[in-house]
Design an enzyme around this catalytic site. Structure first.
Site, PDB file in Angstrom:
ATOM      1  N   ASN A   1      33.307  55.496  80.418  1.00 19.23           N
ATOM      2  CA  ASN A   1      32.939  56.256  81.722  1.00 19.23           C
ATOM      3  C   ASN A   1      32.259  57.496  81.238  1.00 19.23           C
ATOM      4  OD1 ASN A   1      32.404  57.887  83.896  1.00 19.23           O
ATOM      5  ND2 ASN A   1      34.593  58.041  84.423  1.00 19.23           N
ATOM      6  N   TRP A   2      30.904  57.457  81.257  1.00 19.74           N
ATOM      7  CA  TRP A   2      29.978  58.488  80.686  1.00 19.74           C
ATOM      8  C   TRP A   2      29.865  59.725  81.601  1.00 19.74           C
ATOM      9  CZ3 TRP A   2      25.323  55.654  77.738  1.00 19.74           C
ATOM     10  CH2 TRP A   2      26.066  54.778  76.563  1.00 19.74           C
ATOM     11  N   LYS A   3      30.364  59.597  82.793  1.00 24.97           N
ATOM     12  CA  LYS A   3      30.164  60.602  84.031  1.00 24.97           C
ATOM     13  C   LYS A   3      28.831  61.106  84.174  1.00 24.97           C
ATOM     14  CE  LYS A   3      35.238  61.480  82.901  1.00 24.97           C
ATOM     15  NZ  LYS A   3      36.324  62.307  82.790  1.00 24.97           N
TER      16      LYS A   3
ATOM     17  N   HIS B   1      37.426  57.591  91.165  1.00 23.50           N
ATOM     18  CA  HIS B   1      37.461  58.352  90.306  1.00 23.50           C
ATOM     19  C   HIS B   1      38.195  59.398  90.671  1.00 23.50           C
ATOM     20  CE1 HIS B   1      37.450  60.633  86.579  1.00 23.50           C
ATOM     21  NE2 HIS B   1      37.417  59.364  85.832  1.00 23.50           N
TER      22      HIS B   1
ATOM     23  N   GLU C   1      37.659  62.511  89.767  1.00 21.54           N
ATOM     24  CA  GLU C   1      36.757  63.574  89.926  1.00 21.54           C
ATOM     25  C   GLU C   1      36.139  63.515  91.575  1.00 21.54           C
ATOM     26  OE1 GLU C   1      34.806  62.725  86.255  1.00 21.54           O
ATOM     27  OE2 GLU C   1      36.759  63.658  85.115  1.00 21.54           O
TER      28      GLU C   1
ATOM     29  N   GLU D   1      44.808  56.344  86.076  1.00 18.63           N
ATOM     30  CA  GLU D   1      44.618  57.799  85.383  1.00 18.63           C
ATOM     31  C   GLU D   1      45.405  58.891  85.616  1.00 18.63           C
ATOM     32  OE1 GLU D   1      40.356  57.045  83.444  1.00 18.63           O
ATOM     33  OE2 GLU D   1      40.080  57.710  85.600  1.00 18.63           O
TER      34      GLU D   1
ATOM     35  N   GLY E   1      40.428  64.227  80.233  1.00 18.16           N
ATOM     36  CA  GLY E   1      39.684  65.325  79.701  1.00 18.16           C
ATOM     37  C   GLY E   1      40.715  66.385  79.039  1.00 18.16           C
TER      38      GLY E   1
ATOM     39  N   SER F   1      42.431  60.786  78.206  1.00 13.11           N
ATOM     40  CA  SER F   1      42.674  61.206  76.804  1.00 13.11           C
ATOM     41  C   SER F   1      42.808  60.085  75.925  1.00 13.11           C
ATOM     42  CB  SER F   1      43.560  62.288  76.679  1.00 13.11           C
ATOM     43  OG  SER F   1      43.231  63.539  77.489  1.00 13.11           O
TER      44      SER F   1
ATOM     45  N   GLY G   1      36.673  58.510  78.875  1.00 14.26           N
ATOM     46  CA  GLY G   1      35.838  59.367  79.054  1.00 14.26           C
ATOM     47  C   GLY G   1      35.189  60.030  77.701  1.00 14.26           C
ATOM     48  N   GLY G   2      35.671  61.278  77.483  1.00 16.14           N
ATOM     49  CA  GLY G   2      35.076  61.940  76.550  1.00 16.14           C
ATOM     50  C   GLY G   2      34.663  61.073  75.137  1.00 16.14           C
TER      51      GLY G   2
HETATM   52  P1  PGA Z   1      39.126  61.357  79.169  1.00 18.82           P
HETATM   53  O1  PGA Z   1      38.457  60.835  80.744  1.00 18.82           O
HETATM   54  O2  PGA Z   1      39.209  60.015  78.427  1.00 18.82           O
HETATM   55  O3  PGA Z   1      37.787  62.237  78.944  1.00 18.82           O
HETATM   56  O4  PGA Z   1      40.249  61.765  79.537  1.00 18.82           O
HETATM   57  C1  PGA Z   1      38.831  59.634  81.380  1.00 18.82           C
HETATM   58  C2  PGA Z   1      38.317  59.396  82.485  1.00 18.82           C
HETATM   59  O5  PGA Z   1      38.024  60.363  83.322  1.00 18.82           O
HETATM   60  O6  PGA Z   1      38.159  58.270  82.952  1.00 18.82           O
END
Ligand code: PGA
Length: 251
Positions: free
Chosen positions: A8-10, A97, A99, A170, A176, A215, A236-237
């Site tokens: 997930n590149w956001k 998600h 966010e 999640e 993150g 994470s 994500g990251g």
């Molecule tokens: P993260 O994000 O791996 O940076 O914790 C996961 C996500 O938001 O899907």
């Protein structure tokens, strides 16, 4: 059931950066991705075309949107339809998600509309769920999972293919933050999710994938995907770099 390794590149990467990362990733995993693994990249809308081009022809590698709007077309300024996403090569989309729930204010009911509409229009859907730290401290993990799954899956068409409805658990406090959930916490939460899926879809629940997200890194991925009821990861990251995500995809 193929393990699903999803990136997930956001809201990161312009087109050139996205293309370079996707090509780097493909170079690193080409010919090495096991038969029982699938890779999905969820990229920003502006990068979908270039990432799709990099993934084209790669076995078990798919393109995903990070969101969609539940209508065919119309006066929805700033939104995007499943048909538009399919036109650019997406076969998956994320919905709900954390966010989007917390920053954009999406409700579980609206997330459920997106899941149902995406499925009815030919996309596989990755429904993201998970509790905040306050909800965990208040002992509400199961309640949150119940509520988000109930609303998120409420109008799923009866004939859906089990691999096209993916749940990503999640915990918000692990996203993150570098603070990955403990093994017991993951096993417990994924167990709740499986039980709830069994109630809702008694015939398909065992073939539906449940991803862990929060994470995930190259160094912890192998342990996480070996846990009960963990059928992949949403990253994500650590997915923003081709080398790092290749290690996760092949972990
Ligand atoms: P993260 O994000 O791996 O940076 O914790 C996961 C996500 O938001 O899907």
């Amino acid at each position: 059931m193929k393990k699903l390794m999803a990136a997930n590149w956001k809201m990161y990467k312009n087109r050139a950066e996205a293309k370079a990362t996707a090509e780097d990733l493909i170079n690193r995993i080409a010919g090495k991705l096991p038969e029982d693994r699938e890779v999905v990249i969820a990229a920003p809308y502006t990068a979908l075309e270039s990432v799709g081009a990099a993934l084209a022809g790669q076995a078990r590698c798919s393109l995903s949107a990070e969101n969609l709007y539940p209508a065919e077309e119309g006066a929805y300024t700033g939104e995007i339809s499943p048909a538009m996403l399919k036109d650019v090569g997406c076969t998956y989309a994320l919905a709900g998600h954390s966010e989007r729930r917390s920053i954009i204010g999406e409700t579980s009911e609206f997330v459920g509309e997106k899941v149902a509409f995406g499925l009815k229009n030919g996309l596989a859907m990755i429904l993201c769920i998970g509790e905040t730290i306050e909800q965990r401290k208040a002992g509400e993990v199961q309640k949150v999972i119940d509520e988000q799954l109930e609303a998120g899956l409420k109008d799923v068409p009866a004939d859906f293919a089990p691999e096209s409805v993916v749940i990503a658990y999640e915990p918000v406090w692990a996203i993150g933050t570098g603070e990955v959930a403990g093994e017991d916490e993951i096993i417990e939460a994924h167990g709740f999710v499986r039980k709830k899926l069994k109630n809702i879809f008694p015939e398909k629940f065992n073939e539906m994938r449940i991803l862990y997200g929060g994470s995930v890194k190259p160094g912890n991925c192998a342990q996480i995907i070996a846990l009960d009821n963990v059928d992949g990861v949403l990253v994500g990251g650590a997915s923003l770099d081709g080398e790092s995500f290749s290690q996760i995809a092949l972990a």
